[in-house]
Design a protein around this motif. Structure first.
Motif, PDB file in Angstrom:
ATOM      1  N   ARG A  89       0.841  -1.209   0.000  1.00 46.03           N
ATOM      2  CA  ARG A  89       0.000   0.000   0.000  1.00 46.03           C
ATOM      3  C   ARG A  89       0.869   1.250   0.000  1.00 46.03           C
ATOM      4  O   ARG A  89       0.583   2.228  -0.687  1.00 46.03           O
ATOM      5  N   ASN A  96      -9.431  -9.711  -0.876  1.00 47.34           N
ATOM      6  CA  ASN A  96      -9.889  -8.325  -0.797  1.00 47.34           C
ATOM      7  C   ASN A  96      -8.777  -7.332  -1.072  1.00 47.34           C
ATOM      8  O   ASN A  96      -9.010  -6.266  -1.648  1.00 47.34           O
ATOM      9  N   GLU A 111      -8.761  -4.445  -3.663  1.00 51.46           N
ATOM     10  CA  GLU A 111      -8.486  -3.056  -3.245  1.00 51.46           C
ATOM     11  C   GLU A 111      -7.434  -2.414  -4.163  1.00 51.46           C
ATOM     12  O   GLU A 111      -7.591  -1.286  -4.632  1.00 51.46           O
ATOM     13  N   ASP A 141      -8.803  -1.975  -7.725  1.00 52.97           N
ATOM     14  CA  ASP A 141      -9.706  -0.821  -7.782  1.00 52.97           C
ATOM     15  C   ASP A 141      -8.920   0.486  -7.845  1.00 52.97           C
ATOM     16  O   ASP A 141      -9.419   1.501  -8.319  1.00 52.97           O
TER      17      ASP A 141
END
Ligand code: MIG
Length: 634
Positions: free
Chosen positions: A178, A219, A223, A226
């Motif tokens: 991230r 997920n 994420e 997206d």
């Protein structure tokens, strides 16, 4: 015109897709000596040798000895003889006549190109079993086209794989990834892929994800997707020996692992600790392993990189035992200096030991073959396992696939990256020289670790490397554990980095079009100048400028502390000195030699006469590019 000569009883490697009926006699120009297991031809003063795909040294291979023996070799220095791949295709060209040759042999082959005798080219085999193809043509491009028809169409990746990718051995958790995304986003630098190196796995077990580091992986994949980022996990060749690990259990139960002479599975050690090697040469084992990629495609993964598939061996259980016995024997003896070297050699020779490659066997669809005889096929067949599985397990998607080890034939299933280079200026130049040779061998989707894998990268090296890699289909910044962090946000002039990566994205319509042409027409995306300018002798020796597609020539700066370079132009061209997609100087430069300025943040692009360079407006992700609204520079 392609002729095939068969020596001995060669195994079918799967490199070629056309059936050529064997010719009698001997290949033009080559003298065969079956007893010595060698072929010889003279090298005239004017003879140039092109090819051999991924190796060290120049585009002209003359003056060195190259060995096809896929190796986990992190020292890509000019004294070496083998890297990760065996691409036994070459062209002999004296400027007037040329001829191509492909030595289809899956074991050790040596290409002595004016090394032992500067006027002789000798090909030596360990086993004299080979299909030897001779390809006639009037010029190198024609020979390459015929050769590539012989070996089948190159792999076509999804279009997003032409975006920029960030990688580093050392990202461990979802949060690490991230952070990479966020920091690129903050600076507005385009990014399409983040690579996951071995630390994402549970104990380095293939097709597992560490649930502590990646709670709810599915997920997380979503994420990131997206947010425009695709995660690209690594897959290693060795399967961890661990009770209860499904892949280990199934492989043992179904006899899908490589076995020793006594019928037991070879025990080697790589990152997971002790492993077995899947027998990728066996169709059933290949289908089984290929289907395993489904565990990751099912949770949204759309790309992979296959590593350690030479295969790299840290040690084998058997050899380690021998080493300890040897040491034990020496332990209480008075060692003289030679004894000491012998002792040290025992330890230094543990990894990738040639003896170990003779300890295990394949069930090559019913034929028992000792590994070293087919060594150079292993990475190819691992990648083939994946490539053949993708239409079964993810029929609606195009999957990105590239590999470290390769052999000709693998180019139908995936691309390659050139392995563990260093953050050295000389390796930027090596990267430039490797690309056309890879293209000849069919590997069009390829690239190097931008910025260098080993050693510490400086800001100026990264900038210059980006200025070259922005033209390579695979465009990935990757670095080794422990080296200086080299994500583009680690450096000061992030604005220039953004402008340069944006320029890459603006060029994607061109890069993708020219790439597709190279795949469809069996042509080369990267070409040495002499392939196009056959009547210009000056072009023969130019190895630091390349033609990219049909419209442009590039001349990268690859030396430190230089704000320009000499460029040779075979004809008048429009020069662009580009700082970004919408900030550049234009100038017509006449044929001949010129010293051309290029500041650290400037890329030189030369448009060939009558050609236009299309550009689109950059976006943060390939999927957001408008591929139809183009502006043209001509
Ligand atoms: O023994 O997975 O070439 O890209 O980062 C090293 C860790 C294993 C070698 C690959 C490199 C990768 C590294 N791998």
């Amino acid at each position: 015109m392609i002729k095939k000569y068969t020596f001995g009883n060669p195994l079918k490697t799967g490199a070629v897709v056309l059936e050529i009926s064997p010719s009698e006699g001997s290949p033009a120009g080559f003298e065969i000596n079956a007893k010595e297991k060698e072929l010889k031809t003279g090298l005239s003063k004017d003879a140039y040798v092109y090819g051999l795909g991924e190796t060290i040294r120049g585009i002209n291979k003359r003056g060195w000895i190259y060995r096809s023996n896929n190796a986990d070799e992190p020292h890509h220095e000019e004294g070496k003889n083998s890297l990760y791949a065996s691409h036994n295709f070459f062209i002999l060209d004296d400027g007037k006549n040329c001829r191509g040759y492909f030595v289809d042999h899956p074991g050790f082959v040596e290409f002595d190109i004016g090394y032992s005798d500067k006027d002789l080219f000798t090909i030596r085999f360990e086993d004299f079993d080979a299909d030897f193809y001779e390809i006639e043509g009037n010029e190198p491009k024609e020979i390459v086209r015929a050769f590539r028809e012989l070996i089948g169409k190159s792999y076509m990746p999804p279009i997003w794989a032409f975006g920029y990718g960030q990688s580093r051995w050392g990202y461990k958790t979802a949060d690490d990834i991230r952070e990479v995304n966020n920091r690129y986003k903050e600076l507005g630098i385009p990014l399409d892929m983040i690579y996951m190196d071995i630390d994402y796995m549970q104990d380095f077990k293939d097709f597992t994800v560490n649930p502590k580091r990646f709670p709810d992986f599915e997920n997380f994949v979503k994420e990131m997707k997206d947010d425009g980022i695709r995660l690209i996990p690594i897959i290693d060749a060795g399967v961890k020996i661990e009770k209860g690990y499904d892949i280990y259990e199934e492989g043992v139960a179904q006899n899908y692992f490589c076995k020793k002479e006594d019928g037991t599975n070879l025990v080697a050690a790589v990152w997971p600790g002790k492993v077995h090697f899947p027998d990728f040469l066996n169709t059933k084992a290949r289908e089984w392993f290929g289907d395993k990629y489904k565990t990751l495609t099912d949770v949204g993964i759309e790309g992979f990189w296959n590593d350690m598939n030479e295969p790299a061996i840290f040690y084998t259980e058997d050899h380690l035992k021998e080493v300890f016995e040897g040491i034990h024997e020496m332990e209480n003896k008075e060692l003289d200096i030679w004894g000491f070297f012998q002792f040290r050699g025992l330890i230094e020779g543990i990894a990738n030991n040639p003896e170990d490659y003779r300890r295990f066997f394949h069930d090559f669809d019913g034929v028992k073959v000792r590994h070293d005889k087919v060594h150079n096929l292993y990475g190819f067949y691992m990648t083939r396992a994946a490539g053949e599985a993708f239409p079964r397990i993810a029929p609606d998607k195009k999957i990105l696939m590239f590999s470290r080890a390769s052999y000709i034939g693998m180019h139908r299933y995936g691309g390659v990256w050139t392995g563990d280079n260093m953050s050295w200026w000389s390796h930027l130049l090596l990267n430039i020289k490797q690309m056309p040779s890879l293209n000849m061998a069919g590997f069009i989707y390829s690239g190097a670790d931008t910025g260098g894998f080993g050693c510490d990268c400086t800001e100026d090296l990264m900038m210059r490397w980006i200025e070259f890699s922005m033209f390579t289909p695979l465009f990935r910044n990757h670095a080794a554990l422990g080296t200086r962090e080299q994500e583009l946000y680690q450096f000061k002039d992030s604005e220039s980095f953004r402008n340069l990566v944006e320029l890459r994205y603006a060029l994607i319509p061109y890069i993708y079009r020219e790439f597709t042409k190279a795949v469809e027409n069996n042509s080369m995306y990267f070409r040495p100048l002499f392939f196009d300018y056959r009547n210009d002798d000056r072009c023969r020796e130019i190895e630091d400028q390349l033609l990219v597609g049909d419209s442009i020539m590039i001349a990268p700066v690859y030396e430190q502390n230089k704000t320009g370079r000499y460029v040779y132009l075979p004809e008048d061209m429009k020069m662009l000195r580009m700082r970004s997609y919408n900030d550049y100087d234009e100038e017509v430069v006449t044929a001949g030699d010129h010293y051309i300025k290029a500041e650290l943040n400037e890329v030189l692009v030369f448009i060939r006469p009558g050609q236009k360079l299309p550009l689109t407006k950059p976006a943060r992700h390939v999927d957001d590019l408008n591929l139809d609204e183009l502006t043209f520079i001509s």
